[in-house]
Motif scaffolding. Structure first.
Motif, mmCIF file in Angstrom:
data_model
loop_
_atom_site.group_PDB
_atom_site.id
_atom_site.type_symbol
_atom_site.label_atom_id
_atom_site.label_comp_id
_atom_site.label_asym_id
_atom_site.label_seq_id
_atom_site.Cartn_x
_atom_site.Cartn_y
_atom_site.Cartn_z
ATOM 1 N N HIS A 176 0.880 -1.238 -0.067
ATOM 2 C CA HIS A 176 -0.049 -0.016 0.074
ATOM 3 C C HIS A 176 0.759 1.136 -0.143
ATOM 4 N N GLU A 177 2.081 1.247 0.887
ATOM 5 C CA GLU A 177 2.864 2.498 0.868
ATOM 6 C C GLU A 177 4.266 1.961 0.294
ATOM 7 N N GLY A 178 4.902 3.097 -0.471
ATOM 8 C CA GLY A 178 6.259 2.717 -1.037
ATOM 9 C C GLY A 178 7.006 2.774 0.110
ATOM 10 N N ARG A 179 7.542 1.548 0.404
ATOM 11 C CA ARG A 179 8.503 1.747 1.536
ATOM 12 C C ARG A 179 9.705 1.145 1.157
ATOM 13 N N GLY A 180 9.970 0.833 -0.297
ATOM 14 C CA GLY A 180 11.296 0.618 -0.628
ATOM 15 C C GLY A 180 11.968 -0.536 -0.304
ATOM 16 N N THR A 181 13.226 -0.776 -0.084
ATOM 17 C CA THR A 181 13.675 -1.944 0.406
ATOM 18 C C THR A 181 13.846 -2.203 1.923
ATOM 19 N N GLY A 182 14.377 -3.274 2.254
ATOM 20 C CA GLY A 182 14.737 -3.168 3.820
ATOM 21 C C GLY A 182 15.092 -4.638 4.228
#
Length: 315
Positions: A176-182
């Motif tokens: 839903h949100e663009g949280r990128g990598t992790g």
């Protein structure tokens, strides 16, 4: 190596109000066609995928091998609009994939009102936890799957709540949100996986399944070893300062700090050492950054440039 390609959803439109953009429909059509051509098995239906309505999605994927999934998106009578899940075999494993869409406080239009179609026809996002629980139970008990993946196109706060209570889900991929990598985050009885952001990265999850039990993150021992190395440097500097200090209060503070660091080091060393003990189930998350160093497919590039010509603001 057997590969399963999935998309966590919210892939087709830039925002919920971008449906009137001149290139919105052609962009979404191209994305769906290419996802299917590249062997994507399933995609969850997210809020940004519904900009042009349910009918658009159904028509565009009618002949597609890729399946759109949602265990909780239903019509006004409560009938699901898309399959809740699918079961596929990958490398000898039976994998269950569940899709999840945002819950809604009440009925919402099924088709975009601006188009003048579907007036009065509504849909609803049913409560998340009951929908996931029921579908995962069915997959585990009836389909006898080895692994369950949840494609969660819902807000992060809801994903986090689900992870604390839902059982039987091995991995959750939110979108839903663009949280990128992790890094893979163990929460509750499942593991949350950041899938990248808006097509800029490709998340790669490698699984090894040689028996029962929970999945162990293969990257934890590697991170622990690196943290031990960094901690050793910090400890060495703290011990040098302790030897050079004569002021009692400062010596006391440094002694306590060193003791705390040594406890932390012992814990990290244990985690690093556990990597040498084989686990029947492991996972390793990594990313492929889709930048200029990744060659573009000439055929796809031409299709993209028809929608976003070189030099245009969107290109």
């Amino acid at each position: 190596m057997p590969v399963l390609v999935l998309d966590a959803g919210n892939a087709l439109f830039k925002s919920r109000d971008s449906g009137e953009a001149p290139d919105a429909r052609s962009r979404a059509e191209l994305l769906l066609a290419q996802m299917d051509a590249q062997g994507t098995t399933a995609m969850a239906v997210g809020a940004r995928d519904l900009v042009l309505g349910v009918d658009f999605l159904r028509k565009q994927t009618k002949k597609s091998k890729m399946k759109l999934l949602s265990a909780n998106l239903a019509d006004a009578q409560g009938k699901l609009l898309f399959p809740a899940s699918l079961v596929t075999e990958v490398g000898g494993l039976k994998v269950g994939v569940v899709g999840l869409s945002p819950a809604t406080p009440g009925p919402v239009p099924m088709e975009p009102q601006a188009k003048g179609r579907g007036a009065g026809v509504t849909m609803q996002g049913l409560p998340l936890q009951p929908a996931v629980t029921a579908e995962v139970k069915r997959l585990r008990e009836q389909s006898k799957v080895d692994v369950v993946l949840l494609l969660a196109a819902v807000p992060w706060v809801e994903v986090s709540k689900l992870a604390d209570v839902v059982e039987g889900v091995d991995f959750v991929l939110p979108s839903h949100e663009g949280r990128g990598t992790g890094i893979a985050q163990r929460q509750g009885l499942t593991t949350l996986l950041p899938p990248g952001d808006r097509g800029r990265q490709l998340a790669r999850l490698e699984l090894s399944v040689d028996g029962p039990g929970r999945f162990v993150d293969n990257s934890e021992p590697l991170r622990a070893k690196e943290n031990v190395r960094l901690l050793d440097t910090t400890l060495a500097k703290a011990r040098e300062r302790l030897q050079a200090t004569t002021e009692p209060a400062a010596k006391k503070n440094l002694t306590e700090a060193i003791a705390s660091l040594e406890v932390r080091r012992a814990s990290l060393q244990k985690t690093a050492g556990e990597g040498a003990t084989p686990s029947p189930r492991t996972h390793l998350l990594s990313y492929i950054q889709l930048g200029e160093d990744v060659r573009a497919d000439p055929v796809v590039q031409k299709l993209v440039e028809r929608i976003e010509p070189p030099g245009s603001a969107a290109h």
